[in-house]
Enzyme design. Structure first.
Site, PDB file in Angstrom:
ATOM      1  N   ASP A   9       0.852  -1.184   0.000  1.00 21.03           N
ATOM      2  CA  ASP A   9       0.000   0.000   0.000  1.00 21.03           C
ATOM      3  C   ASP A   9       0.899   1.248   0.000  1.00 21.03           C
ATOM      4  O   ASP A   9       2.068   1.172   0.388  1.00 21.03           O
ATOM      5  CB  ASP A   9      -0.864  -0.042   1.263  1.00 21.03           C
ATOM      6  CG  ASP A   9      -1.577   1.259   1.522  1.00 21.03           C
ATOM      7  OD1 ASP A   9      -2.295   1.729   0.622  1.00 21.03           O
ATOM      8  OD2 ASP A   9      -1.411   1.813   2.629  1.00 21.03           O
ATOM      9  N   ASP A  11      -0.334   5.022   0.825  1.00 25.74           N
ATOM     10  CA  ASP A  11      -0.640   6.068   1.808  1.00 25.74           C
ATOM     11  C   ASP A  11      -0.716   5.519   3.229  1.00 25.74           C
ATOM     12  O   ASP A  11      -1.466   4.586   3.508  1.00 25.74           O
ATOM     13  CB  ASP A  11      -1.955   6.763   1.437  1.00 25.74           C
ATOM     14  CG  ASP A  11      -1.817   7.476   0.102  1.00 25.74           C
ATOM     15  OD1 ASP A  11      -0.964   8.368   0.007  1.00 25.74           O
ATOM     16  OD2 ASP A  11      -2.539   7.117  -0.843  1.00 25.74           O
TER      17      ASP A  11
END
Length: 197
Positions: A9, A11
């Site tokens: 991922d 953010d």
């Protein structure tokens, strides 16, 4: 061919989880810290109407993403891993932000095999499509669903907003140094099992 594929991922995982805070404080005249955010849904966490928050975020997203600081230790670990593993960055960001995202990666000098912006928090499909062996995440329900659907370990980066209980295959880490240490131990145990077979 590199031995493993990592799904990562962006953010709150590669970028510092405080990235939005200065923008929120400035634009909503608040004075919050990361510790004040106890749920992933920011409109709920900050008691801001959902529509108002969504409109604000739609407008500010490119600026926030282009100026997000790296999470501490992320660059060193990712540079090492790029030499040994395939790195697939899978994000809920929407596809129109691909250019902003790629530019940020270039500016940070972080190499990747693919950046996939799926526009949704349901990352199971993308993780499955790219046959990742391990996933790195900061959103609690994403981490749990990826682990349970794909039966792979997921490293969940500890934040105040992801403190619900997790199953055994979701491993909490506080930083990238801990993540690197866990991965080394995991790979070592896999190698030993392979040697015994």
């Amino acid at each position: 061919m590199k031995e493993m594929r990592f799904g990562i991922d962006i953010d709150g995982t590669v970028t510092c989880p405080t990235s939005l805070i200065p923008f929120i404080n400035e634009d909503f005249s608040l004075n919050i810290t990361l510790d004040d955010i106890k749920t992933y849904d920011l409109s709920e966490a900050l008691d801001i109407p959902m529509e108002r928050f969504r409109d604000w975020f739609d407008e500010r997203e490119p600026v926030i993403y282009s100026s997000s600081p790296l999470a501490e230790g992320a660059k060193d670990v990712l540079l090492k891993w790029k030499e040994k593993f395939q790195l697939f960055f899978i994000s809920a960001r929407r596809s129109h932000l691909l250019e902003v995202t790629e530019k940020w990666f270039d500016e940070q000098d972080i190499l990747y095999d693919r950046i996939e912006l799926i526009g949704s928090h349901d990352k199971v499909g993308a993780a499955k499509e790219y046959a990742v062996d391990l996933f790195f995440e900061d959103k609690h329900d994403n981490a749990v669903s990826i682990h349970e659907e794909l039966n792979i370990p997921v490293l969940l980066f500890n934040t105040p907003y992801n403190q619900d209980p997790v199953p055994d295959g979701v491993i909490r880490v506080d930083n990238w140094a801990q993540a690197e240490k866990w991965v080394e131990a995991w790979l070592h145990s896999k190698k030993r099992i392979h040697q015994l077979d």
